[in-house]
Design a protein around this motif. Structure first.
Motif, PDB file in Angstrom:
ATOM      1  N   GLU A  79       2.034   1.727  -3.470  1.00 36.38           N
ATOM      2  CA  GLU A  79       0.951   2.171  -4.353  1.00 36.38           C
ATOM      3  C   GLU A  79       0.591   3.636  -4.126  1.00 36.38           C
ATOM      4  O   GLU A  79       0.345   4.380  -5.076  1.00 36.38           O
ATOM      5  N   THR A  82      -9.128  -9.328   0.259  1.00 38.76           N
ATOM      6  CA  THR A  82      -8.948  -7.922  -0.101  1.00 38.76           C
ATOM      7  C   THR A  82      -9.089  -7.749  -1.603  1.00 38.76           C
ATOM      8  O   THR A  82      -8.576  -8.554  -2.378  1.00 38.76           O
ATOM      9  N   VAL A 104       0.827  -1.206   0.000  1.00 39.62           N
ATOM     10  CA  VAL A 104       0.000   0.000   0.000  1.00 39.62           C
ATOM     11  C   VAL A 104       0.866   1.263   0.000  1.00 39.62           C
ATOM     12  O   VAL A 104       0.555   2.245  -0.678  1.00 39.62           O
ATOM     13  N   ALA A 159      -9.735  -1.723  -1.181  1.00 38.70           N
ATOM     14  CA  ALA A 159      -8.713  -0.670  -1.238  1.00 38.70           C
ATOM     15  C   ALA A 159      -8.869   0.030  -2.579  1.00 38.70           C
ATOM     16  O   ALA A 159      -8.742  -0.603  -3.634  1.00 38.70           O
ATOM     17  N   ARG A 211      -7.661   2.717  -5.325  1.00 36.13           N
ATOM     18  CA  ARG A 211      -6.453   3.421  -5.752  1.00 36.13           C
ATOM     19  C   ARG A 211      -6.775   4.369  -6.905  1.00 36.13           C
ATOM     20  O   ARG A 211      -7.268   3.929  -7.942  1.00 36.13           O
ATOM     21  N   LEU A 230      -3.514  -4.486  -9.558  1.00 32.03           N
ATOM     22  CA  LEU A 230      -4.917  -4.180  -9.324  1.00 32.03           C
ATOM     23  C   LEU A 230      -5.757  -5.406  -9.664  1.00 32.03           C
ATOM     24  O   LEU A 230      -5.496  -6.103 -10.647  1.00 32.03           O
ATOM     25  N   THR A 279      -8.299  -4.837  -4.529  1.00 28.02           N
ATOM     26  CA  THR A 279      -7.675  -3.557  -4.833  1.00 28.02           C
ATOM     27  C   THR A 279      -8.230  -3.063  -6.162  1.00 28.02           C
ATOM     28  O   THR A 279      -8.064  -3.717  -7.182  1.00 28.02           O
TER      29      THR A 279
END
Length: 299
Positions: free
Chosen positions: A14, A92, A11, A123, A125, A141, A94
């Protein structure tokens, strides 16, 4: 290596910052710093360099990142395989999206998904569309949303969700607001307020103007759509933005949509994922909920 530390490392890489990573992970910044230091001590190498306020990966950090991504994917895959009997998605996801979609298309999708699957951590982004496609291609991703001209890519599954209406907006007092119909030539001496470089619809609009011999040197550039809207309302210029981003301001007459359009400036909201990436139950459900919302957008 501690998977929690690897996730924090990923993270930070990123978001390019310890503060932003802490906000994303809902940690104290000191916790993020401690986890990265523990990982660096274990590996006996430095993973990040600080250049002023900017954080960049060292050569060792660049080598570690793809391994961290794979290990975290394997962890999520194992969790989902073990818990697949009760069909409850976990793990999770992303997800990448440009600012306009993150603010005006995704909230309803995320709300429904998190209410239905609270065990899944999302998450989000931000990034430019080209960057998000590259991150999806590399596996960093799980899923990306882009806002650009319809395109295809042999390495990616790209699904058009909806054709987005665009609007050339100005304050109600702007001279162009009095026109019944605008031609592109009427935009020759206009000051434009643009989104960041690399934004797909900015590039499309500039290319359209340039093809008709319109080149301006008074344009202003912003990194926030909200900042652009406020500056347009204050009379600094006009801007070319997705209709969804300015609908409220148009309805309240804080902005007006100028009577100009061109089909060559059409863009689409698209969903992007890697066709060879493992399709976890969590990702499958997110895609299905997205398609449900997209069907409503088109009606």
């Amino acid at each position: 290596m501690d998977l929690k530390h690897l996730h924090t490392f990923k993270v930070v890489a990123e978001t390019k910052g310890f503060t932003k990573a802490a906000e994303t992970l809902s940690y104290a910044q000191s916790s993020v710093t401690a986890q990265i230091q523990a990982l660096e001590e274990e590996l006996q190498t430095k993973l990040f360099d600080r250049l002023g306020k900017k954080i960049i990966l060292t050569a060792s950090g660049e080598k570690l990142l793809p391994y961290a991504v794979k290990l975290l994917e394997m962890h999520d895959a194992a969790l989902n395989d073990i818990t697949s009997a009760n069909e409850t998605p976990t793990g999770t996801l992303t997800i990448g999206a440009p600012e306009s979609l993150a603010a005006f298309r995704l909230p309803a999708i995320i709300k429904q998904y998190t209410e239905k699957y609270p065990q899944v951590k999302l998450a989000l982004r931000p990034g430019a569309c080209w960057e998000l496609r590259n991150l999806t291609r590399s596996g960093e991703l799980d899923l990306a949303f882009t806002l650009e001209t319809e395109l295809s890519d042999p390495d990616l599954h790209i699904e058009t969700l909806v054709i987005e209406e665009m609007a050339l907006v100005a304050p109600p007092t702007h001279p162009l607001a009095a026109f019944d119909q605008l031609q592109t030539e009427d935009l020759r001496d206009v000051t434009f307020l643009h989104t960041e470089p690399g934004c797909s619809y900015r590039s499309l609009f500039e290319k359209h103007l340039n093809s008709r011999g319109i080149f301006t040197n008074t344009d202003l550039e912003f990194w926030s759509i909200e900042a652009i809207k406020n500056c347009v309302m204050s009379g600094l210029g006009v801007s070319f933005l997705p209709q969804i981003a300015v609908q409220n301001e148009i309805e309240s007459r804080k902005l007006v949509a100028l009577p100009w359009s061109d089909p060559s400036c059409s863009v689409a909201t698209q969903m992007v994922y890697h066709p060879k990436k493992w399709m976890s139950p969590a990702l499958k459900e997110f895609i299905e909920i997205t398609r449900e919302h997209a069907a409503l957008w088109r009606n």
